[in-house]
Scaffold this active site. Structure first.
Site, PDB file in Angstrom:
ATOM      1  N   GLN A 276     -56.571  -6.619   0.342  1.00  0.00           N
ATOM      2  CA  GLN A 276     -57.627  -7.490   0.854  1.00  0.00           C
ATOM      3  C   GLN A 276     -57.114  -8.855   1.264  1.00  0.00           C
ATOM      4  OE1 GLN A 276     -59.606  -7.412  -3.134  1.00  0.00           O
ATOM      5  NE2 GLN A 276     -59.893  -9.611  -2.825  1.00  0.00           N
ATOM      6  N   CYS A 282     -63.315  -7.720  -1.966  1.00  0.00           N
ATOM      7  CA  CYS A 282     -63.123  -6.530  -2.806  1.00  0.00           C
ATOM      8  C   CYS A 282     -64.309  -5.589  -2.730  1.00  0.00           C
ATOM      9  CB  CYS A 282     -62.856  -6.948  -4.244  1.00  0.00           C
ATOM     10  SG  CYS A 282     -64.174  -7.961  -4.985  1.00  0.00           S
ATOM     11  N   HIS A 418     -65.043  -8.620  -9.965  1.00  0.00           N
ATOM     12  CA  HIS A 418     -64.142  -7.914  -9.064  1.00  0.00           C
ATOM     13  C   HIS A 418     -64.610  -6.473  -8.902  1.00  0.00           C
ATOM     14  CE1 HIS A 418     -60.577  -7.124  -6.794  1.00  0.00           C
ATOM     15  NE2 HIS A 418     -59.994  -6.370  -7.711  1.00  0.00           N
TER      16      HIS A 418
END
Length: 471
Positions: A276, A282, A418
């Site tokens: 990324q 993410c 995340h």
């Protein structure tokens, strides 16, 4: 620095205190208010912390069969949370003093010899109700302080050595710069990054000594970033904002119990690890990974789908500043599908939406939320493909390999930040784990993968499991 109380902050603070005082709470692990959550870090100067440290020390000695008194020799970390009182979670090192329990000495010095200190690392959870002058020990867990092996852990520079003359540290920093092609524009910036690197080496060593799994922590490509820099560049603060999440239909349970182990990499449903870059996207990688797996299960062909399309065209999310899988599924439905990576390639920053409907390679019909039970998640995964999940990524900054199992104090399950892809699960030398595809490149972790302990809802891995539905 003292801070005044103004406006809405005062109202929220007062509501929190009143809610705690009169029992308006939720379960003991959950923050009373929306993220960033009510659990906050505290320092040794906190007056309440001094009180609970003394209480923990007294309770430890009361329950110990040792001849000598033990005292807190080092505070590792501490948080407090308003939950019908104040709940403290503290991690400390307890070491032997030269005082016997029967003695009435005013001061008790530690043993000067390291081998006689017999230091333990202890985690205490203490519920303190100041207005009732009452404290309760909710949990105590201690283990001997580990001495990290040379091959698996990073050594700290000796505290007696000044930073600038630590040959070991400078050598480690030089190797880091070469391996990860790091270049700093000025000497001042290089000095600053060295200082940050030094602090991160100590943090990695702390994680190593307290890990309950088999993980190795140490120098990674993120070792010259502060915690704030790492979070703002690579993580996703929107994930923990529960009020922003779109309600999804609950997925039907798996038809069969979970097999002992399963890995979709062995069955061709997982594309290569992607990167990324310096973008908090993410969420897009997690969702496209899930849809790649769903399409593979439907037609037997694995295609790499475009994350950049979501970064550019998903108006419900915030591109590199974060997003939610639930929003991404809805955006894909509204757009009409996803293009291939080769047709809409990744740049790592938001640009004008260039979606072309005739290039759609995969579409979805809806999306579902999974159970929060890890056994049910495992059964669903084995039957239906890789799953989009999210977790608290604090320990991931310094993860190198093995099965990561951080103490809860380092990995608050309610502060997930995340999004990743759950591709399998299994057991390594008696340690159950989740196999997680990350999006930080193949030079992270185990060829781009992170392995997390399975069975204790570690780091909130069970909080946001979801999948697209392709009919």
């Amino acid at each position: 620095m003292a801070m005044g109380c103004r406006g809405l902050f005062c109202v929220v603070a007062l509501a929190t205190v009143l809610g705690a005082a009169f029992g308006l709470g939720e379960d003991m692990d959950r923050p009373l208010f929306a993220p960033p959550g009510s659990a906050i870090r505290v320092t040794e100067s906190d007056p309440g912390l001094k009180k609970v440290l003394q209480f923990a020390q007294e309770r430890y000695n009361l329950g110990s069969n040792a001849m000598h008194l033990r005292r807190v020799s080092r505070l590792v970390s501490a948080t407090k949370q308003l939950v019908k009182g104040i709940r403290y979670t503290i991690t400390v090192e307890m070491s032997n003093t030269q005082c016997k329990k029967s003695s009435m000495l005013r001061t008790c010095d530690f043993y000067p010899e390291l081998q006689q200190l017999k230091t333990e690392v202890c985690v205490f959870e203490i519920w303190d109700v100041p207005w009732q002058s009452k404290s309760n020990l909710l949990k105590q867990k201690c283990q001997p302080k580990a001495v990290p092996e040379e091959t698996t852990a990073v050594k700290e520079a000796s505290p007696d050595q000044p930073l600038e003359v630590s040959v070991e540290l400078l050598g480690l920093f030089k190797d880091f710069m070469v391996k990860y092609d790091k270049v700093y524009n000025t000497q001042e910036e290089a000095d600053r990054r060295l200082q940050i690197f030094h602090e991160n080496v100590k943090t990695a060593a702390k994680l190593q000594s307290l890990d309950q799994g088999s993980a190795e922590y140490g120098v990674t490509k993120f070792s010259d970033l502060t915690e704030d820099e790492f979070r703002s560049t690579y993580l996703n603060p929107l994930l923990s904002q529960w009020t922003l999440q779109r309600p999804m239909k609950l997925a039907p349970s798996a038809r069969s119990p979970a097999p002992a182990s399963w890995d979709w990499r062995d069955h061709g449903a997982v594309s290569p690890v992607k990167n990324q870059g310096m973008c908090g996207s993410c969420w897009a990688f997690s969702v496209t990974g899930n849809i790649e797996g769903q399409w593979f299960l439907k037609n037997g062909t694995l295609q790499s789908l475009s994350e950049q399309e979501l970064v550019d065209c998903d108006g419900l999310d915030q591109a590199c500043r974060g997003g939610l899988p639930s929003n991404a599924y809805e955006a894909i439905e509204n757009l009409g599908g996803l293009e291939l990576e080769t047709d809409y390639s990744y740049t790592g920053h938001k640009q004008r939406c260039d979606f072309t409907s005739r290039k759609v390679a995969a579409y979805i019909n809806s999306s579902v939320e999974l159970s929060k039970d890890e056994n049910e998640i495992a059964a669903w995964l084995a039957e239906n493909g890789p799953i989009s999940v999210a977790l608290n990524a604090f320990a991931m900054q310094f993860y190198r390999k093995g099965v990561s199992h951080p103490f809860k104090i380092f990995c608050n399950p309610w502060m997930i930040d995340h999004a990743v892809l759950l591709v399998g699960y299994g057991d390594r030398k008696g340690i159950p784990f989740w196999a997680i595809k990350n999006s930080w490149g193949e030079d992270y972790g185990e060829q781009g993968y992170y392995n997390l302990y399975r069975g204790s809802n570690a780091c909130g891995i069970n909080r946001m499991a979801s999948s697209a539905v392709v009919n």
